[in-house]
Scaffold this motif. Structure first.
Motif, PDB file in Angstrom:
ATOM      1  N   LYS A   1       0.867  -1.183   0.000  1.00 13.43           N
ATOM      2  CA  LYS A   1       0.000   0.000   0.000  1.00 13.43           C
ATOM      3  C   LYS A   1       0.896   1.223   0.000  1.00 13.43           C
ATOM      4  CE  LYS A   1      -3.817   0.020   2.369  1.00 13.43           C
ATOM      5  NZ  LYS A   1      -4.820   0.095   3.475  1.00 13.43           N
ATOM      6  N   TYR A   2       0.475   2.264  -0.709  1.00 11.62           N
ATOM      7  CA  TYR A   2       1.276   3.485  -0.751  1.00 11.62           C
ATOM      8  C   TYR A   2       0.339   4.688  -0.807  1.00 11.62           C
ATOM      9  CZ  TYR A   2       5.313   6.440  -1.747  1.00 11.62           C
ATOM     10  OH  TYR A   2       6.310   7.391  -1.666  1.00 11.62           O
ATOM     11  N   ASN A   3       0.566   5.623   0.087  1.00 12.16           N
ATOM     12  CA  ASN A   3      -0.246   6.847   0.144  1.00 12.16           C
ATOM     13  C   ASN A   3      -1.740   6.559   0.035  1.00 12.16           C
ATOM     14  OD1 ASN A   3       1.962   8.436   0.553  1.00 12.16           O
ATOM     15  ND2 ASN A   3       1.970   9.388  -1.472  1.00 12.16           N
ATOM     16  N   GLY A   4      -2.194   5.601   0.843  1.00  7.04           N
ATOM     17  CA  GLY A   4      -3.623   5.399   1.009  1.00  7.04           C
ATOM     18  C   GLY A   4      -4.253   4.258   0.245  1.00  7.04           C
ATOM     19  N   ALA A   5      -3.564   3.665  -0.728  1.00 10.25           N
ATOM     20  CA  ALA A   5      -4.219   2.630  -1.538  1.00 10.25           C
ATOM     21  C   ALA A   5      -3.185   1.676  -2.119  1.00 10.25           C
ATOM     22  CB  ALA A   5      -5.034   3.263  -2.663  1.00 10.25           C
ATOM     23  N   ALA A   6      -3.654   0.482  -2.506  1.00 10.39           N
ATOM     24  CA  ALA A   6      -2.799  -0.496  -3.164  1.00 10.39           C
ATOM     25  C   ALA A   6      -2.717  -0.239  -4.665  1.00 10.39           C
ATOM     26  CB  ALA A   6      -3.324  -1.904  -2.903  1.00 10.39           C
ATOM     27  N   SER A   7      -3.782   0.296  -5.251  1.00 10.95           N
ATOM     28  CA  SER A   7      -3.810   0.561  -6.688  1.00 10.95           C
ATOM     29  C   SER A   7      -4.358   1.965  -6.944  1.00 10.95           C
ATOM     30  CB  SER A   7      -4.674  -0.482  -7.414  1.00 10.95           C
ATOM     31  OG  SER A   7      -6.000  -0.465  -6.930  1.00 10.95           O
ATOM     32  N   ASN A   8      -3.859   2.560  -8.007  1.00 13.86           N
ATOM     33  CA  ASN A   8      -4.294   3.895  -8.425  1.00 13.86           C
ATOM     34  C   ASN A   8      -4.319   4.872  -7.245  1.00 13.86           C
ATOM     35  OD1 ASN A   8      -5.168   5.819 -10.305  1.00 13.86           O
ATOM     36  ND2 ASN A   8      -7.329   5.374  -9.887  1.00 13.86           N
ATOM     37  N   TYR A   9      -3.265   4.882  -6.453  1.00 11.85           N
ATOM     38  CA  TYR A   9      -3.281   5.700  -5.245  1.00 11.85           C
ATOM     39  C   TYR A   9      -3.220   7.202  -5.541  1.00 11.85           C
ATOM     40  CZ  TYR A   9       1.842   6.201  -5.771  1.00 11.85           C
ATOM     41  OH  TYR A   9       3.102   6.482  -6.237  1.00 11.85           O
ATOM     42  N   ASP A  10      -2.707   7.567  -6.735  1.00  9.63           N
ATOM     43  CA  ASP A  10      -2.595   8.984  -7.065  1.00  9.63           C
ATOM     44  C   ASP A  10      -3.682   9.475  -8.009  1.00  9.63           C
ATOM     45  OD1 ASP A  10      -1.815   7.603  -9.306  1.00  9.63           O
ATOM     46  OD2 ASP A  10       0.054   8.730  -9.624  1.00  9.63           O
ATOM     47  N   GLY A  11      -4.617   8.582  -8.370  1.00  7.82           N
ATOM     48  CA  GLY A  11      -5.677   8.970  -9.293  1.00  7.82           C
ATOM     49  C   GLY A  11      -5.233   9.014 -10.743  1.00  7.82           C
ATOM     50  N   ALA A  12      -3.955   8.682 -10.997  1.00 12.59           N
ATOM     51  CA  ALA A  12      -3.429   8.710 -12.363  1.00 12.59           C
ATOM     52  C   ALA A  12      -2.975   7.336 -12.815  1.00 12.59           C
ATOM     53  CB  ALA A  12      -2.264   9.702 -12.441  1.00 12.59           C
ATOM     54  N   GLY A  13      -3.374   6.301 -12.053  1.00  9.53           N
ATOM     55  CA  GLY A  13      -3.085   4.929 -12.472  1.00  9.53           C
ATOM     56  C   GLY A  13      -1.844   4.306 -11.868  1.00  9.53           C
ATOM     57  N   ARG A  14      -1.143   5.005 -10.976  1.00 10.27           N
ATOM     58  CA  ARG A  14       0.065   4.424 -10.389  1.00 10.27           C
ATOM     59  C   ARG A  14      -0.308   3.551  -9.195  1.00 10.27           C
ATOM     60  NH1 ARG A  14       5.393   5.402 -11.360  1.00 10.27           N
ATOM     61  NH2 ARG A  14       6.851   4.657  -9.774  1.00 10.27           N
ATOM     62  N   ASN A  15       0.279   2.346  -9.153  1.00  6.90           N
ATOM     63  CA  ASN A  15       0.000   1.385  -8.091  1.00  6.90           C
ATOM     64  C   ASN A  15       1.139   1.362  -7.078  1.00  6.90           C
ATOM     65  OD1 ASN A  15      -2.333   0.601  -9.522  1.00  6.90           O
ATOM     66  ND2 ASN A  15      -1.146  -0.891 -10.712  1.00  6.90           N
ATOM     67  N   ALA A  16       0.828   0.847  -5.896  1.00  5.25           N
ATOM     68  CA  ALA A  16       1.851   0.760  -4.854  1.00  5.25           C
ATOM     69  C   ALA A  16       3.029  -0.073  -5.327  1.00  5.25           C
ATOM     70  CB  ALA A  16       1.253   0.174  -3.584  1.00  5.25           C
ATOM     71  N   SER A  17       2.766  -1.169  -6.021  1.00  7.67           N
ATOM     72  CA  SER A  17       3.851  -2.047  -6.480  1.00  7.67           C
ATOM     73  C   SER A  17       4.756  -1.385  -7.507  1.00  7.67           C
ATOM     74  CB  SER A  17       3.272  -3.337  -7.056  1.00  7.67           C
ATOM     75  OG  SER A  17       2.430  -3.066  -8.156  1.00  7.67           O
ATOM     76  N   ASP A  18       4.263  -0.329  -8.180  1.00 10.21           N
ATOM     77  CA  ASP A  18       5.114   0.395  -9.127  1.00 10.21           C
ATOM     78  C   ASP A  18       6.296   1.058  -8.420  1.00 10.21           C
ATOM     79  OD1 ASP A  18       3.371  -0.309 -11.163  1.00 10.21           O
ATOM     80  OD2 ASP A  18       2.238   1.560 -11.034  1.00 10.21           O
ATOM     81  N   ASN A  19       6.156   1.271  -7.105  1.00 11.78           N
ATOM     82  CA  ASN A  19       7.203   1.937  -6.337  1.00 11.78           C
ATOM     83  C   ASN A  19       8.194   0.956  -5.707  1.00 11.78           C
ATOM     84  OD1 ASN A  19       5.833   4.266  -6.945  1.00 11.78           O
ATOM     85  ND2 ASN A  19       4.861   4.466  -4.938  1.00 11.78           N
ATOM     86  N   ASN A  20       8.002  -0.335  -5.937  1.00  9.90           N
ATOM     87  CA  ASN A  20       8.972  -1.303  -5.425  1.00  9.90           C
ATOM     88  C   ASN A  20      10.376  -0.883  -5.862  1.00  9.90           C
ATOM     89  OD1 ASN A  20       6.820  -2.722  -4.421  1.00  9.90           O
ATOM     90  ND2 ASN A  20       6.926  -4.374  -5.924  1.00  9.90           N
ATOM     91  N   THR A  21      11.314  -0.881  -4.920  1.00 13.95           N
ATOM     92  CA  THR A  21      12.641  -0.303  -5.168  1.00 13.95           C
ATOM     93  C   THR A  21      13.744  -1.311  -4.906  1.00 13.95           C
ATOM     94  OG1 THR A  21      11.865   1.932  -4.631  1.00 13.95           O
ATOM     95  CG2 THR A  21      14.236   1.527  -4.494  1.00 13.95           C
ATOM     96  N   PHE A  22      14.609  -1.492  -5.908  1.00 16.01           N
ATOM     97  CA  PHE A  22      15.804  -2.311  -5.770  1.00 16.01           C
ATOM     98  C   PHE A  22      16.991  -1.372  -5.631  1.00 16.01           C
ATOM     99  CE2 PHE A  22      19.370  -4.682  -7.798  1.00 16.01           C
ATOM    100  CZ  PHE A  22      19.486  -5.678  -6.831  1.00 16.01           C
TER     101      PHE A  22
END
Length: 446
Positions: A417-438
């Motif tokens: 979860k990122y900034n309140g939601a697991a999916s489309n947390y920014d209202g522009a289609g970005r999901n929490a998993s898109d922020n996974n960082t290596f």
């Protein structure tokens, strides 16, 4: 102060600045001063995670010595890294970098760290930020400590003058020193929203606290903080543009119990930080009020130092009264809450190979203005961080010990979860998993 500046202060404090890389400190000047190997004070042959011996060294004012003459209390550190995120970021994370796959010198620091007089020691860091291309005074902890007797038991009394609430804490559970000990400045190395205790006034205040450590078990501390003026912040290289405002009516307290049984040890404690913060420094303008209270615990199994296990956890609950934000139209709820939970466990083999897994959860009450860009208008973020590392230098038989210290590591942060939601947390289609960082890093001190 304009409405824009008040909103900027709300963002800088209420949303924290937690996307920046966490502190990363391991200081070999302490090893040279004491004549001890780095593994005596640090888990895995590298800082900042302290053993029970390291905890006592810090509480003693950084003054313990091997008595073999005066040592120069200077050290240096550098951290370089490569960052890849699950999905390219919408914009480059910093000027001069790409939207993904960035290598950088994260930071380079010099330290005044060690015994300055019989009962007086220091840990003072100045850092060059390789991402922001600027230099500033970083962490500061000046200490005076003396041991007396009470009830036939040793009572260590001390004073700490420092610039970041919890930087003086000797345990591995509060924000400055907890896992992860380093992280990406160009990806997503944690949560964006944090409590006041978790970096809200870092480096922009100065505080004095008194503490006592009785019978090698009971630790108690009480202190207060005042904000630095914008002019003083500028002199320290911090810049007045990100001034969080005037801090007043603050109180910091800490209680903890340490049980060191040599082969293993454990600690458990309570802590709190409360203050008012006036974003507009003009007399008579409203302030926001914060009350943070938390609990923490950790366990270490050292054994013969071949197999080392650790576990640590902390929980912080913050109550906010948002008079300044509501008056500025930056929040619609006068009162709100924020909660932070952290837990991690690690294993190190022969103080060389290590693996650590941590869970982080931040959640809080909704606010349609303060968290306007978040899913459900909430600050909620959750995930896990896995780190594997190799420390070839930092032990007794290491090359140029204790002058050369090196840790190489790989870290993966997963967001559920990122900034309140697991999916489309920014209202522009970005999901929490898109922020996974290596995150690959090389961290050296000398």
């Amino acid at each position: 102060m304009t409405h824009f500046k008040l909103c900027l202060s709300a963002t800088a404090l209420g949303l924290g600045m937690l996307a920046l890389a966490p502190a990363a400190h391991a200081v070999p000047s302490f090893a040279r001063q004491t004549g001890q190997d780095c593994v005596a004070c640090h888990i895995g042959g590298f800082g900042p995670q302290l053993t029970a011996y390291g905890i006592r060294f810090k509480l003693g004012g950084y003054t313990d010595t091997d008595g073999q003459g005066t040592k120069v209390p200077l050290s240096a550190m550098a951290v370089g890294s490569f960052t890849h995120t699950g999905k390219s970021q919408d914009e480059a994370p910093a000027a001069g970098y790409r939207r993904n796959d960035n290598g950088t010198l994260d930071e380079a620091s010099v330290f005044l760290a060690g015994r300055l007089a019989e009962n007086f020691g220091a840990f003072v860091q100045a850092t060059y930020d390789g991402v922001g291309k600027s230099s500033a005074l970083d962490q500061v902890d000046l200490r005076y400590a003396q041991t007396l007797a009470l009830g036939g038991k040793d009572l260590l009394l001390g004073l700490s003058l420092n610039n970041n609430p919890s930087v003086q804490d000797p345990f591995n559970t509060l924000p400055v020193w907890r896992f992860p000990y380093t992280g990406s400045a160009l990806g997503f190395g944690g949560v964006e929203t944090g409590t006041l205790l978790n970096g809200g006034v870092e480096g922009r205040v100065m505080g004095l606290s008194g503490y006592g450590f009785w019978n090698d078990h009971l630790y108690a501390e009480l202190g207060a903080y005042r904000s630095l003026s914008p002019a003083m912040q500028t002199k320290f290289g911090l810049g007045a543009a990100d001034d969080p405002g005037r801090l007043h009516g603050s109180a910091y307290w800490r209680l903890a119990w340490l049980d060191d049984r040599k082969r293993d040890s454990w600690t458990a404690g309570l802590f709190g930080f409360s203050s008012s913060l006036q974003p507009d420094r003009t007399p008579g303008t409203p302030s926001n009020r914060y009350a943070d209270i938390g609990a923490d615990a950790q366990y270490q199994f050292l054994g013969t130092r071949e197999h080392v296990f650790t576990a640590a956890t902390s929980y912080v609950h913050e109550r906010q009264t948002r008079d300044a934000w509501v008056a500025a139209g930056a929040a619609d709820q006068l009162r709100g809450t924020l909660n932070e939970f952290r837990v991690n466990a690690s294993y190190h083999w022969q103080q060389t190979w290590g693996v650590t897994l941590g869970q982080f959860i931040t959640n809080g009450s909704a606010d349609s203005l303060l968290y306007a860009s978040n899913g459900g208008f909430r600050p909620d973020t959750a995930g896990q961080t896995l780190q594997v590392d190799w420390t070839p230098f930092g032990k007794e038989d290491s090359w140029l010990a204790p002058w050369a210290n090196l840790r190489l590591g790989a870290q993966f942060t997963r967001y559920s979860k990122y900034n309140g939601a697991a999916s489309n947390y920014d209202g522009a289609g970005r999901n929490a998993s898109d922020n996974n960082t290596f995150f690959l890093f090389a961290w050296t001190t000398f």
